[in-house]
Design an enzyme around this catalytic site. Structure first.
Site, PDB file in Angstrom:
ATOM      1  CB  CYS A  15      38.470  35.710  36.020  1.00  0.00           C
ATOM      2  SG  CYS A  15      37.969  36.350  37.579  1.00  0.00           S
ATOM      3  N   GLY A  41      42.595  30.736  37.371  1.00  0.00           N
ATOM      4  CA  GLY A  41      41.907  30.910  38.651  1.00  0.00           C
ATOM      5  C   GLY A  41      41.695  29.573  39.325  1.00  0.00           C
ATOM      6  CG  ASN A 112      39.531  37.789  32.814  1.00  0.00           C
ATOM      7  OD1 ASN A 112      40.164  37.438  31.828  1.00  0.00           O
ATOM      8  ND2 ASN A 112      40.135  38.147  33.916  1.00  0.00           N
ATOM      9  N   GLY A 113      38.479  40.610  34.882  1.00  0.00           N
ATOM     10  CA  GLY A 113      38.993  41.970  34.847  1.00  0.00           C
ATOM     11  C   GLY A 113      38.805  42.659  36.174  1.00  0.00           C
ATOM     12  CE1 TYR A 253      53.637  32.372  35.621  1.00  0.00           C
ATOM     13  CE2 TYR A 253      51.892  33.858  36.298  1.00  0.00           C
ATOM     14  CZ  TYR A 253      52.621  32.718  36.500  1.00  0.00           C
ATOM     15  OH  TYR A 253      52.347  31.912  37.561  1.00  0.00           O
TER      16      TYR A 253
END
Ligand code: SF4
Length: 471
Positions: A15, A41, A112-113, A253
């Protein structure tokens, strides 16, 4: 779709979030912000906005450009979300931001998570009569918000957050207010920016750059930031944890190279990792070639330190769709070759150092080495800018099971033979952290999560349950 997704050879962040307060172009700027977070995402996108005591929304599956093409929504506060699902499947109800009627009134939330104790929370909330509309763990946060009886969202968060385990960077709209929350470990990034008189909270600074906003600061682990007519207010979640555990893979990354977090440039950290990789695992060669795009900055660092020329011997097509949209395995295999092609001028009769950020299932690396061999490479020495990826992530990253992670079960010798390269080396954990701590070997506890490289997890009880499921 799930089957196809499982065949991807890169792990996926799930996300990106963007929110803006007090701006008449709030929705258009959120679309732009989400566009720059698209790497976090690509399955779905959504925006919820607020104006005159009402919430407006639009969401859909696909890329940001497709979802918001020709769409106009009102609002002077907006939050947006791009998603790659981890918890919950791809049904429409799961596309965020979610909107819910809580005991505090209507609110919208973007997450997000990944909540690691969601099963227990679900049971507890169901016992209190809560009904769930989506299959995402974000709804459990809404459930906890509803059950609490404090006067404000912030007070409720301070009180119930000890029940939440896992990773959460959140954006919330409640009436004329934008709230940002980061979990006490700070697994995922969240930053504050300023655009003229408007404040922004978003996952990465690249989303500030795209609209010409200024980076103000990171939101601290365990911090709740509220933006309203009163300006910015900050408070802390009650937590025993005092140690940040930011996802080290965000730097390796996930984050865009032009983003800045913890006052560190992502591209600069990647170059330093490449430099440490060269110091640890040098080899005589003619050229350093990155796997694009993820290996580029590590390869620059490797080249600078080793004094071996950097060449873009592999070219990535930016006009190909994602590999997983193709339904048949033979077409999918072809797609990898259509995405990447080699420049034989830099390959033929050359001893090559091939740099990538990580190896997940190993299928891409095998194909890339094969392409270089077909192009006439004399020797291929693979160097990886992260330690071996041996165990799944439970903190918001979509990773394969342990069995599917090639480095978890196979020796270096086996992998070298399997990839058909001359040598294969990974950076060590010590070397990785030297890149973060100015070349020093770290003595004290580090401020990063590296569980996927070390198999040392947090929240042991619930993570253990998840691990049993994934092993
Ligand atoms: S387990 Fe790996 S991918 Fe997951 S948060 Fe930790 S470092 Fe990041």
């Amino acid at each position: 779709m799930k089957f196809l997704k499982k065949n991807l050879d890169k792990i996926k962040d799930e996300c990106g979030i963007f929110g803006i307060y007090n701006q008449k172009e709030a929705v258009s700027l959120t679309v732009l912000g989400l566009h720059s977070l698209q790497h976090r995402g690509q399955e779905s996108a959504g925006i919820v906005s607020f104006k005159n005591n009402a919430l407006y929304h639009h969401k859909g599956t696909g890329l940001v450009n497709d979802v918001f093409k020709g769409i106009s929504i009102e609002g002077n506060i907006a939050i947006g979300h791009v998603r790659y699902s981890t918890t919950g499947d791809q049904r429409y109800e799961n596309i965020q931001p979610l909107i819910a009627n809580t005991s505090l009134g209507k609110i919208s939330i973007a997450h997000n998570g990944n909540i690691t104790n969601s099963k227990i929370l679900k049971k507890e909330l169901a016992n209190h009569g809560q009904i769930f509309q989506s299959t995402t763990d974000t709804e459990f946060i809404l459930g906890l918000l509803s059950l609490n009886n404090k006067d404000t969202i912030e007070q409720r968060f301070v009180e119930f957050s000890s029940k939440l385990e896992g990773a959460y960077s959140l954006l919330i709209i409640k009436n004329n207010k934008l709230i940002g929350v980061r979990d006490p470990y700070g697994f995922r990034p969240l930053v504050i920016g300023k655009y003229n008189k408007s404040f922004i909270i978003t996952s990465e600074t690249c989303a500030l750059d795209i609209i010409g906003a200024k980076y103000v600061r990171d939101i601290e682990p365990g911090e709740i930031v509220s933006i309203s007519e009163k300006g910015i207010e900050s408070r802390k979640i009650n937590s025993k944890n005092k140690q940040e555990k930011f996802c080290v893979f965000e730097f390796i990354y996930f984050m865009r190279p032009n983003s800045i977090f913890q006052n560190k440039s992502v591209s600069n950290i990647r170059e330093k990792i490449g430099s440490e990789l060269a110091k640890e695992n040098g080899v005589e060669a003619d050229v350093v070639i990155p796997v694009p795009d993820s290996g580029i900055h590590a390869a620059i660092g490797y080249s600078e330190t080793s004094k071996i020329p950097f060449k873009q011997g592999i070219i990535r097509s930016h006009y190909m769709g994602r590999t997983f949209i193709e339904p048949k395995i033979n077409i999918r295999n072809l797609n990898v070759n259509m995405k990447l092609s080699i420049n034989k001028f830099y390959i033929k009769n050359k001893k090559i150092i091939l740099i990538d950020d990580s190896i997940v299932r190993g299928t891409n690396m095998k194909k890339i080495v094969g392409m270089l061999k077909d192009g006439g490479a004399k020797e291929i020495h693979v160097r990886i800018a992260s330690p071996p990826f041996i165990s799944p992530c439970y903190y918001g990253i979509d990773t394969p099971t342990k069995q599917e992670l090639i480095a978890s079960k196979k020796s270096l010798k086996y992998l070298t033979k399997y990839f058909n390269c001359d040598t294969l080396k990974y950076i060590s954990i010590e070397g990785l952290y030297k890149a973060f701590y100015n070349g020093q070997i770290l003595k004290e506890e580090k401020h990063y999560c590296d569980s996927c490289f070390t198999e040392k997890y947090f929240f042991s009880k619930h993570t253990k349950n998840l691990r049993n499921k994934n092993h």
